[in-house]
Design a protein around this motif. Structure first.
Motif, mmCIF file in Angstrom:
data_model
loop_
_atom_site.group_PDB
_atom_site.id
_atom_site.type_symbol
_atom_site.label_atom_id
_atom_site.label_comp_id
_atom_site.label_asym_id
_atom_site.label_seq_id
_atom_site.Cartn_x
_atom_site.Cartn_y
_atom_site.Cartn_z
ATOM 1 N N LEU A 175 0.870 -1.165 0.000
ATOM 2 C CA LEU A 175 0.000 0.000 0.000
ATOM 3 C C LEU A 175 0.907 1.214 0.000
ATOM 4 O O LEU A 175 1.776 1.352 0.857
ATOM 5 N N MET A 176 0.711 2.066 -0.985
ATOM 6 C CA MET A 176 1.548 3.243 -1.155
ATOM 7 C C MET A 176 0.695 4.492 -0.966
ATOM 8 O O MET A 176 -0.458 4.519 -1.377
ATOM 9 N N ARG A 177 1.262 5.529 -0.324
ATOM 10 C CA ARG A 177 0.553 6.789 -0.083
ATOM 11 C C ARG A 177 1.305 7.923 -0.783
ATOM 12 O O ARG A 177 2.520 8.038 -0.685
ATOM 13 N N TRP A 178 0.551 8.783 -1.496
ATOM 14 C CA TRP A 178 1.141 9.940 -2.187
ATOM 15 C C TRP A 178 1.454 11.029 -1.173
ATOM 16 O O TRP A 178 0.591 11.463 -0.415
ATOM 17 N N THR A 179 2.699 11.470 -1.122
ATOM 18 C CA THR A 179 3.131 12.484 -0.153
ATOM 19 C C THR A 179 3.101 13.890 -0.734
ATOM 20 O O THR A 179 3.323 14.851 -0.016
ATOM 21 N N GLY A 180 2.845 13.997 -2.009
ATOM 22 C CA GLY A 180 2.908 15.280 -2.692
ATOM 23 C C GLY A 180 4.103 15.333 -3.623
ATOM 24 O O GLY A 180 4.141 16.135 -4.542
ATOM 25 N N ASP A 194 -1.980 -8.933 2.583
ATOM 26 C CA ASP A 194 -1.862 -10.317 2.112
ATOM 27 C C ASP A 194 -2.197 -10.519 0.643
ATOM 28 O O ASP A 194 -1.563 -11.310 -0.032
ATOM 29 N N ASP A 195 -3.242 -9.854 0.141
ATOM 30 C CA ASP A 195 -3.682 -10.106 -1.224
ATOM 31 C C ASP A 195 -4.518 -8.944 -1.748
ATOM 32 O O ASP A 195 -4.675 -7.926 -1.072
ATOM 33 N N TYR A 196 -5.026 -9.097 -2.967
ATOM 34 C CA TYR A 196 -5.811 -8.047 -3.617
ATOM 35 C C TYR A 196 -7.065 -7.706 -2.818
ATOM 36 O O TYR A 196 -7.401 -6.532 -2.650
ATOM 37 N N ALA A 197 -7.755 -8.715 -2.296
ATOM 38 C CA ALA A 197 -8.993 -8.474 -1.543
ATOM 39 C C ALA A 197 -8.720 -7.641 -0.289
ATOM 40 O O ALA A 197 -9.467 -6.709 0.025
ATOM 41 N N ALA A 198 -7.649 -7.938 0.414
ATOM 42 C CA ALA A 198 -7.301 -7.169 1.612
ATOM 43 C C ALA A 198 -6.948 -5.727 1.245
ATOM 44 O O ALA A 198 -7.315 -4.789 1.952
ATOM 45 N N ALA A 199 -6.269 -5.547 0.115
ATOM 46 C CA ALA A 199 -5.925 -4.193 -0.331
ATOM 47 C C ALA A 199 -7.192 -3.407 -0.644
ATOM 48 O O ALA A 199 -7.311 -2.236 -0.268
ATOM 49 N N GLN A 200 -8.161 -4.034 -1.306
ATOM 50 C CA GLN A 200 -9.396 -3.345 -1.642
ATOM 51 C C GLN A 200 -10.181 -2.958 -0.394
ATOM 52 O O GLN A 200 -10.778 -1.893 -0.332
ATOM 53 N N ARG A 201 -10.178 -3.843 0.606
ATOM 54 C CA ARG A 201 -10.876 -3.512 1.855
ATOM 55 C C ARG A 201 -10.260 -2.280 2.506
ATOM 56 O O ARG A 201 -10.961 -1.412 3.015
ATOM 57 N N LEU A 202 -8.942 -2.177 2.509
ATOM 58 C CA LEU A 202 -8.288 -1.026 3.121
ATOM 59 C C LEU A 202 -8.438 0.234 2.273
ATOM 60 O O LEU A 202 -8.617 1.323 2.801
ATOM 61 N N LEU A 203 -8.359 0.093 0.952
ATOM 62 C CA LEU A 203 -8.459 1.256 0.078
ATOM 63 C C LEU A 203 -9.864 1.846 0.052
ATOM 64 O O LEU A 203 -10.038 3.052 0.019
#
Length: 102
Positions: free
Chosen positions: A48-53, A63-72
């Protein structure tokens, strides 16, 4: 930037767009090159990457794509993972909405 637009106006618009994205998250697969479709290997771990400007900074590993979607997106998926934080799926609207029970 158009020929008749002053540089100062263009620069203000550019900086405003860049500032508006600060804090935006994205998920990248850890295996393979960035930019691959999520469907290629949905079981692979994700950064998971965050844009700092100025750059995309590493925020977490999931863990996987599904977990990333839940967080995003804050989506709660039905399944074997009880207590996943997030909000419930939105109610369907428009022509795809199921008719109310009669």
């Amino acid at each position: 930037m158009s020929e008749d637009e002053p540089f100062d106006d263009w620069a203000k618009r550019y900086l405003a767009r860049r500032e508006a994205r600060i804090g935006e998250l994205r998920a990248l697969p850890m295996d393979g090159p960035p930019g691959r479709g999520a469907h290629v290997n949905p079981k692979a771990p994700r950064f998971l990457m965050r844009w700092t400007g100025y750059e995309w900074a590493a925020e977490a590993v999931v863990d996987d794509y599904a977990a990333a979607q839940r967080l995003l997106h804050g989506i709660v998926q039905p399944g074997p993972e009880p207590g996943v934080p997030g909000r419930p799926l939105p109610k369907p609207t428009g022509r795809h909405r199921k008719p109310p029970p009669s």
